[in-house]
Design a protein around this motif. Sequence first.
Motif, short mmCIF file in Angstrom:
data_model
loop_
_atom_site.label_atom_id
_atom_site.label_comp_id
_atom_site.label_asym_id
_atom_site.label_seq_id
_atom_site.Cartn_x
_atom_site.Cartn_y
_atom_site.Cartn_z
N LEU A 107 -61.96 -4.65 -4.45
CA LEU A 107 -62.63 -4.94 -5.71
C LEU A 107 -62.18 -3.97 -6.81
N THR A 108 -62.24 -4.44 -8.04
CA THR A 108 -61.95 -3.56 -9.17
C THR A 108 -63.15 -2.65 -9.43
N VAL A 109 -62.92 -1.63 -10.23
CA VAL A 109 -64.02 -0.73 -10.59
C VAL A 109 -65.13 -1.50 -11.30
N ILE A 110 -64.77 -2.42 -12.17
CA ILE A 110 -65.76 -3.20 -12.91
C ILE A 110 -66.58 -4.06 -11.95
N GLU A 111 -65.92 -4.70 -10.97
CA GLU A 111 -66.62 -5.55 -10.02
C GLU A 111 -67.59 -4.73 -9.15
N GLY A 112 -67.13 -3.56 -8.73
CA GLY A 112 -68.00 -2.68 -7.95
C GLY A 112 -69.21 -2.22 -8.77
N HIS A 113 -68.96 -1.92 -10.04
CA HIS A 113 -70.04 -1.49 -10.92
C HIS A 113 -71.05 -2.62 -11.13
N GLN A 114 -70.58 -3.85 -11.23
CA GLN A 114 -71.47 -5.00 -11.40
C GLN A 114 -72.38 -5.19 -10.19
N ILE A 115 -71.85 -4.94 -8.99
CA ILE A 115 -72.67 -5.03 -7.78
C ILE A 115 -73.77 -3.97 -7.80
N ALA A 116 -73.40 -2.75 -8.20
CA ALA A 116 -74.38 -1.67 -8.28
C ALA A 116 -75.48 -2.01 -9.30
N GLU A 117 -75.09 -2.59 -10.43
CA GLU A 117 -76.08 -2.98 -11.43
C GLU A 117 -77.00 -4.07 -10.89
N HIS A 118 -76.44 -5.00 -10.12
CA HIS A 118 -77.25 -6.06 -9.52
C HIS A 118 -78.27 -5.47 -8.54
N VAL A 119 -77.84 -4.46 -7.78
CA VAL A 119 -78.75 -3.77 -6.86
C VAL A 119 -79.90 -3.14 -7.63
N GLU A 120 -79.58 -2.46 -8.72
CA GLU A 120 -80.61 -1.80 -9.52
C GLU A 120 -81.57 -2.81 -10.13
N GLU A 121 -81.04 -3.96 -10.56
CA GLU A 121 -81.91 -5.00 -11.12
C GLU A 121 -82.87 -5.54 -10.07
N ARG A 122 -82.39 -5.76 -8.84
CA ARG A 122 -83.23 -6.28 -7.76
C ARG A 122 -84.30 -5.26 -7.36
N LEU A 123 -83.94 -3.98 -7.35
CA LEU A 123 -84.92 -2.94 -7.03
C LEU A 123 -86.03 -2.92 -8.07
N SER A 124 -85.65 -3.12 -9.33
CA SER A 124 -86.65 -3.12 -10.40
C SER A 124 -87.56 -4.34 -10.31
N GLU A 125 -86.97 -5.51 -10.05
CA GLU A 125 -87.75 -6.75 -9.99
C GLU A 125 -88.62 -6.84 -8.75
N THR A 126 -88.07 -6.41 -7.60
CA THR A 126 -88.77 -6.59 -6.32
C THR A 126 -89.73 -5.45 -6.01
N HIS A 127 -89.34 -4.22 -6.34
CA HIS A 127 -90.13 -3.06 -5.94
C HIS A 127 -90.61 -2.21 -7.12
N GLN A 128 -90.37 -2.66 -8.35
CA GLN A 128 -90.75 -1.91 -9.55
C GLN A 128 -90.16 -0.50 -9.55
#
Length: 288
Positions: free
Chosen positions: A254-275
């Motif tokens: 993966l490119t750096v941008i693609e890896g960063h997008q996955i990390a951002e998606h993880v952070e979004e899910r943590l915020s939505e699911t677990h506040q």
Amino acid sequence: MNNSQYKKAERGAWLSISAYIILSGVKIFVSYIGNSEALRADGLNNLTDIIASVAVLIGLKISQKPPDENHRYGHSRAETIASLVAAFIMISVGIQVIIGSVQSVLNPSETSPSIITAFVALFSALFMYGVYLFNVKLARKINSKSLYSAAQDNRSDALVSIGAMIGIIGAYFGIGWLDPLAAFIVGFMICKTAWGIFRDAALDLTDAFEVEKLKDIEETIRSTPGVKLVKDIKARLHGNQPIVDATIFVEPTLTVIEGHQIAEHVEERLSETHQINHSHIHIEPQLH
């Protein structure tokens, strides 16, 4: 909590302070004219509770301060310290109530209190229980641990007043042993509640975190598209705000941008699911 939630928590603390000031004055005054040591002790107990409520209010004020050079994560743990102060005051009151009950057995009073003091104690118990219901509901709504501790103190004070009322009625009708028995039970319940608050605050300050909750967080991260493996996940509480650190493994191509997008998606899910609004996700390539 945001500033709006802190303001709501402050209103709960101010409600406790106002109630304690009014009730302590009424109880001490009526206890003297009605010849009731139990009601007088209850009034003095409320005077000490003012200190606990002020400590909670100060903790809430400090928690609102923004991050600075020495507190990069903010000042949310001031709430936890306020909970500790409230617990210490509660347990000291509980021990005093227990000691007073033993002294009442050893030195029984020969005077009979006025029945009006029992009605004052009953009114106080009902009033403080109403304050407890308001504060505990608000504390759960805005997730404020210090306000929750103050609410538990409100409930303990309602129980103390119930114990005082039982003791007064017992003394009025010549059943003197009801007073020390009720006082001992109430004192034990106050100490038990204080221990629970102290234990939770101590666990937060030592960075403890619920194992099952951490497993749920790990599962949320693992099920995020693009995450191949989760390793070295940690979590702690900063006041009422959870902070998560985790290392995730992704495809090495993966490119750096693609890896960063996955990390951002993880952070979004943590915020939505677990506040969880504070997370640090480190990316590593999964080498086959």
